[in-house]
Design a protein around this motif. Structure first.
Motif, PDB file in Angstrom:
ATOM      1  N   LEU A  42      60.930  84.004  33.160  1.00 52.93           N
ATOM      2  CA  LEU A  42      61.319  83.674  34.529  1.00 52.93           C
ATOM      3  C   LEU A  42      62.762  83.174  34.604  1.00 52.93           C
ATOM      4  O   LEU A  42      63.493  83.514  35.536  1.00 52.93           O
ATOM      5  CB  LEU A  42      60.361  82.625  35.103  1.00 52.93           C
ATOM      6  N   ASN A  69      59.107  80.134  44.909  1.00 51.46           N
ATOM      7  CA  ASN A  69      59.536  81.105  45.907  1.00 51.46           C
ATOM      8  C   ASN A  69      59.021  80.754  47.294  1.00 51.46           C
ATOM      9  O   ASN A  69      59.683  81.025  48.297  1.00 51.46           O
ATOM     10  CB  ASN A  69      59.047  82.505  45.511  1.00 51.46           C
ATOM     11  N   PRO A 104      61.467  90.030  41.021  1.00 56.92           N
ATOM     12  CA  PRO A 104      61.098  88.929  40.120  1.00 56.92           C
ATOM     13  C   PRO A 104      59.608  88.871  39.801  1.00 56.92           C
ATOM     14  O   PRO A 104      59.233  88.802  38.626  1.00 56.92           O
ATOM     15  CB  PRO A 104      61.558  87.682  40.896  1.00 56.92           C
ATOM     16  N   ALA A 105      58.750  88.922  40.817  1.00 51.58           N
ATOM     17  CA  ALA A 105      57.305  88.843  40.565  1.00 51.58           C
ATOM     18  C   ALA A 105      56.810  90.041  39.769  1.00 51.58           C
ATOM     19  O   ALA A 105      55.938  89.902  38.892  1.00 51.58           O
ATOM     20  CB  ALA A 105      56.543  88.737  41.889  1.00 51.58           C
ATOM     21  N   MET A 146      65.547  85.025  37.029  1.00 53.47           N
ATOM     22  CA  MET A 146      66.227  84.327  38.127  1.00 53.47           C
ATOM     23  C   MET A 146      67.740  84.274  37.897  1.00 53.47           C
ATOM     24  O   MET A 146      68.516  84.308  38.850  1.00 53.47           O
ATOM     25  CB  MET A 146      65.663  82.912  38.282  1.00 53.47           C
ATOM     26  N   ILE A 149      57.988  89.581  36.163  1.00 51.81           N
ATOM     27  CA  ILE A 149      57.213  88.517  35.501  1.00 51.81           C
ATOM     28  C   ILE A 149      55.827  89.037  35.131  1.00 51.81           C
ATOM     29  O   ILE A 149      55.289  88.720  34.063  1.00 51.81           O
ATOM     30  CB  ILE A 149      57.096  87.272  36.411  1.00 51.81           C
ATOM     31  N   TYR A 177      56.222  81.147  39.719  1.00 46.18           N
ATOM     32  CA  TYR A 177      57.274  81.772  40.534  1.00 46.18           C
ATOM     33  C   TYR A 177      56.930  81.700  42.014  1.00 46.18           C
ATOM     34  O   TYR A 177      57.783  81.371  42.848  1.00 46.18           O
ATOM     35  CB  TYR A 177      57.466  83.236  40.121  1.00 46.18           C
ATOM     36  N   PHE A 224      64.242  75.760  36.437  1.00 41.83           N
ATOM     37  CA  PHE A 224      63.728  76.598  37.524  1.00 41.83           C
ATOM     38  C   PHE A 224      64.288  76.131  38.868  1.00 41.83           C
ATOM     39  O   PHE A 224      64.705  76.944  39.696  1.00 41.83           O
ATOM     40  CB  PHE A 224      62.197  76.551  37.565  1.00 41.83           C
ATOM     41  N   PHE A 261      66.514  78.584  41.227  1.00 43.90           N
ATOM     42  CA  PHE A 261      65.989  79.018  42.522  1.00 43.90           C
ATOM     43  C   PHE A 261      66.895  78.564  43.667  1.00 43.90           C
ATOM     44  O   PHE A 261      67.169  79.334  44.595  1.00 43.90           O
ATOM     45  CB  PHE A 261      64.569  78.491  42.728  1.00 43.90           C
TER      46      PHE A 261
END
Length: 503
Positions: free
Chosen positions: A397, A263, A243-244, A401, A247, A259, A343, A347
């Motif tokens: 994002l 996270n 993910p990071a 996710m 992004i 994020y 988000f 998450f």
């Protein structure tokens, strides 16, 4: 020391470590955000995620070493233990040098991947090298101790050493960020804390495993599951780092910071859940190599029930309190919007799906079924990467996710069918029932808690009060349900906990 006693020690120290890690995880980014801004916070998070990919050079060493040590430890075969530990040490040193080379390559390339308005390219180059040193030290110092202690169900020693490291590291970061010291110099000074952890483990192993020698003939054959274990590690690395990284490619460093904050919360929650699973795979691995099927099935049935019970409690609390926390935590940081209902839902959903497969995933490790799960692991990684690229390119994002949720959902379904067939030979009905109850309790808690607790937190102190009230309500609601509808299972767990305390 019996298995129950080791489990209790492992659970208590892991819980303490997770509390310390959570506090440090909340405190450190807050000081980083206020001292350096979202861009620097996102930069550090992005670099660390890139570096985490390089842990793949370990190539399943840890899992293979731990699995191969189960039997010789149970048999007290010191010669076999020495030969396996020596082989692991040799592999770790070779992997460590490869890791260092990859970090150096990233340091050369990263300044051209991510542009920063705060640091010049030379500073970014040095920052990558400094952040990579921490991972390098894991290969050259800590790894061989971790494998031995994990296989011997003594992860509590690792936890205690990590607590000291985390506290010391947090103090260094907080004090130096308050002084607004250069971020690169701050990270260099913070490296000293890892040497303390290594020294603690070195002394413990020397005192308690006096028979350990590294000058014996290494047993490389014992590590034959190494390459199969690599696939499982690829999935874990992709799951955590993609993910990071995506992004960084498709969005901005500030969005990486968003994020990283969400996270951070979910990592803390998963850390809490790890209290109930850390060290358990070694215990189940011991039962499997001994062939004690009756005890194994009973122990697994109880473990799965209590784990899902805790998932329902912990994630009910998380779903209700995450947005108020994000709002309070990022108060005063106005360079990007942090609070988002979408988000929060994504998450938390991803965290729930990740933990729903933990009991079955733990048995993959305990049984050493790395080769048998390679195809499934590859599919899981592909769903996240390909889905992350497709959805992330358009929706950032949110799309990334969503792909992560799909990846974990696939693995949940796969393991639901795979583990009963290959390991437990137990009916799937009880597992499905536990999952349905868990998800239902989380949904019910989410919709009813705000109706009971009618105030909204506006500061960290009021949030703590709010979270405490939500926690009491969710625990009471879910416990009452289990007392009424799952009375026998609930009583068995209470008896097991009482017996554990008495041993």
């Amino acid at each position: 020391m019996g298995r129950s006693k080791k489990f209790m020690y492992n659970s208590i120290t892991t819980a303490l470590l997770q509390v310390v890690t959570m506090v440090a995880g909340f405190v450190t980014p807050r000081f980083m955000l206020t001292a350096y801004g979202s861009e620097i916070n996102g930069l550090v998070s992005s670099i660390l995620q890139f570096i985490s990919y390089f842990n793949l050079v370990e190539a399943g060493l840890s899992s293979a070493a731990v699995y191969s040590l189960y039997k010789p430890i149970a048999d007290k075969d010191h010669d076999k233990i020495n030969r396996i530990v020596t082989a692991a040490k040799h592999f770790y040193i070779k992997s460590g040098f490869i890791f260092v080379g990859l970090v150096a390559l990233l340091a050369l390339c990263y300044p051209f991947i991510a542009s920063s308005t705060v640091l010049d390219q030379t500073s970014i180059f040095v920052l990558v090298l400094v952040l990579g040193v921490n991972g390098s030290l894991e290969f050259f110092t800590l790894a061989k101790y971790r494998a031995l202690l994990t296989a011997d169900q003594k992860t509590y020693v690792i936890s205690l050493a990590s607590i000291v490291y985390t506290i010391l590291n947090t103090i260094i970061v907080v004090v130096l960020s308050t002084m607004r010291i250069n971020i690169v110099l701050l990270r260099i000074i913070a490296l000293f804390s890892i040497f303390v952890r290594t020294m603690i483990l070195y002394v413990y192993v020397r005192v308690n495993y006096h028979f350990i020698r590294y000058d014996v003939e290494p047993d490389y054959a014992a590590m034959d599951k190494r390459w199969s274990a690599l696939y499982l590690q690829i999935v874990q690395t992709v799951q955590n780092a993609s993910p990071a990284v995506l992004i960084t490619i498709f969005s901005s460093l500030k969005m990486v910071s968003v994020y990283s904050v969400y996270n951070m919360v979910m990592s803390g929650i998963n850390g809490v859940m790890s209290v109930f699973s850390t060290g358990v795979s070694a215990g189940f691995g011991e039962l499997l190599v001994k062939g004690d099927k009756v005890v194994f099935k009973k122990a697994y049935r109880d473990f799965e029930y209590i784990y899902y019970f805790m998932v329902s409690v912990i994630y009910s609390i998380t779903l209700v309190t995450i947005l108020p926390f994000i709002e309070v935590y990022t108060k005063g940081v106005n360079d990007i919007q942090y609070t988002s209902f979408i988000f929060a839902i994504l998450f938390v959903s991803n965290g729930i799906l990740y933990n729903l497969k933990t009991p079955q995933g733990m048995l993959v490790i305990a049984a050493g079924l790395y080769r048998e799960t390679r195809i499934q692991s590859t599919i899981q990684a592909a769903i996240l990467v390909v889905g992350g690229i497709i959805f992330g390119a358009k929706n950032g994002l949110t799309g990334i996710m969503f792909a992560s949720c799909l990846s974990n959902l696939y693995r949940c379904i796969d393991l639901y069918f795979f583990i009963p067939k290959m390991v437990t030979q137990m009916e799937r009905k009880a597992t499905l029932k536990n999952i349905i109850i868990t998800i239902s309790m989380i949904i019910v808690s989410y919709f009813t808690a705000p109706q009971i607790i009618k105030f909204y937190p506006v500061s960290l102190i009021t949030w703590v009060v709010y979270a405490a009230c939500v926690s009491i309500y969710c625990l009471a609601l879910i416990s009452v349900f289990h007392i009424i509808f799952e009375r026998e299972n609930f009583k068995k767990i209470l008896v097991r906990i009482r017996n554990m305390k008495g041993k």
